[in-house]
Scaffold this motif. Structure first.
Motif, PDB file in Angstrom:
ATOM      1  N   UNK A  66      90.457  -1.454  52.694  1.00 32.02           N
ATOM      2  CA  UNK A  66      90.051  -1.903  54.030  1.00 32.02           C
ATOM      3  C   UNK A  66      89.573  -3.347  53.998  1.00 32.02           C
ATOM      4  N   UNK A  67      88.801  -3.717  52.984  1.00 29.70           N
ATOM      5  CA  UNK A  67      88.238  -5.063  52.906  1.00 29.70           C
ATOM      6  C   UNK A  67      89.306  -6.122  52.661  1.00 29.70           C
ATOM      7  N   UNK A  68      90.347  -5.760  51.914  1.00 33.78           N
ATOM      8  CA  UNK A  68      91.352  -6.750  51.517  1.00 33.78           C
ATOM      9  C   UNK A  68      92.698  -6.572  52.211  1.00 33.78           C
ATOM     10  N   UNK A  69      92.785  -5.637  53.114  1.00 33.29           N
ATOM     11  CA  UNK A  69      94.030  -5.422  53.844  1.00 33.29           C
ATOM     12  C   UNK A  69      95.136  -4.885  52.958  1.00 33.29           C
ATOM     13  N   UNK A  70      94.796  -3.972  52.051  1.00 34.31           N
ATOM     14  CA  UNK A  70      95.758  -3.432  51.093  1.00 34.31           C
ATOM     15  C   UNK A  70      96.084  -1.979  51.429  1.00 34.31           C
TER      16      UNK A  70
END
Length: 328
Positions: A59-63
């Motif tokens: 979620x934090x890194x868009x993965x």
């Protein structure tokens, strides 16, 4: 240890970086799956986010959450990470240190390059890499690790031949570790490499406080307007064809001081199985590769030098070839 067989779930101590390199004997090379999983984790910032859940990292890194879990679960098999609950992960007992990270990432690049060898067998020439290319800093970091290990022996050999030398030009010096070792021995040391490499070198603190000078320029086009007691050349000869190497040696002949020496640090084909394996790496990226001693001697003669000695170094598969300009 990473790269050695073990039962799943057993513990291992941190692994020395040398065991992680692609330039290892055939039965000692690390598992390619671990290497590529590790590279994917570092490239996407997974390890620096730990401890955390895969969901939080994604979620934090868009993965992709599923892909993050697959990579981290895979690395847990080598104790690079440990699992915590259903979706949590933390650094493991075999998490590599800074040097090992650089070497592993360079190893991953080597695996990708080896994949292209099938095209070379069919006559497809390697495409020149754009400069600067995305993997250049990774390569520089890895070469610095090896350079720090190789420099003392290489410099010992040079100074045994030229004990009164006071200056050295580290030609194509890249990471600067050889120049730094010369400087520690009291020589004025200058690193020359392409401008984009020198710019990357400035981003690192490796040469801070060493007194090493930097000269940005393609050595086929410009060299310092002065002469040096030693012109040192490491990791360059095996990247070039014989014709190109002769051109280089001719271009730098004017910067070898009267009574001075050219010192070529290289691998020699046919002398070590590591040099043989390194040919595969070179096949993927260049028309060069470790050359035979008699070829290097012949090309040095064509460029106007007399070979004064060839010495095998303690560190595999490294050699030094020494030469002096004819009449020098």
């Amino acid at each position: 240890m990473i790269g050695q067989e073990r039962s799943p779930g057993s513990s291992r101590p941190p692994t020395p970086w040398q065991q992680l390199a692609f330039l290892n004997p055939p039965d000692e090379v690390p598992d390619w799956r671990m290497v590529l999983l590790f590279d994917a984790a570092v490239d996407n910032g997974l390890l620096e986010a730990l401890p955390a859940t895969a969901a939080a990292i994604a979620a934090d890194r868009g993965l992709d959450h599923h892909a993050v879990r697959v990579v981290l679960d895979g690395l847990a098999l080598w104790d690079v990470v440990v699992t915590e609950g259903d979706d949590g992960y933390a650094p493991g007992p075999a998490a590599p240190g800074v040097d090992a990270v650089a070497v592993l990432r360079h190893h991953a690049g080597a695996i990708r390059r080896f994949v292209t060898i099938t095209g070379r067998v069919r006559g497809v020439r390697p495409e020149p890499a754009p400069m600067p290319h995305p993997g250049m800093l990774v390569m520089l970091d890895a070469m610095a690790v090896r350079g720090r290990e190789s420099a003392p022996g290489a410099v010992d050999a040079c100074l045994a031949l030229a004990p009164d030398a006071t200056s050295v030009l580290d030609l194509g010096g890249g990471h600067g570790q050889f120049a730094a070792e010369f400087a520690r021995r009291g020589l004025r040391a200058v690193v020359q490499d392409r401008p984009e490499v020198i710019e990357l070198l400035r981003r690192r603190d490796w040469l801070d406080g060493t007194g090493v000078e930097l000269f940005a320029g393609d050595f086929f086009e410009s060299v310092p307007d002065e002469a040096f007691d030693i012109v040192f050349c490491a990791g360059v000869a095996y990247t070039m064809s014989g014709e190109r190497l002769v051109r280089l040696l001719r271009a730098v002949r004017p910067v070898v001081a009267p009574g001075g020496h050219l010192a070529v640090h290289t691998f020699l084909r046919g002398t070590d199985d590591l040099a043989t394996l390194f040919l595969g790496e070179m096949l993927a990226v260049t028309d060069g590769g470790p050359h035979r001693e008699d070829d290097l001697r012949r090309w040095a003669h064509e460029a106007g030098y007399a070979v004064t000695g060839v010495e095998r170094l303690e560190r595999r598969p490294e050699w030094m070839l020494f030469a002096a300009p004819d009449g020098g």
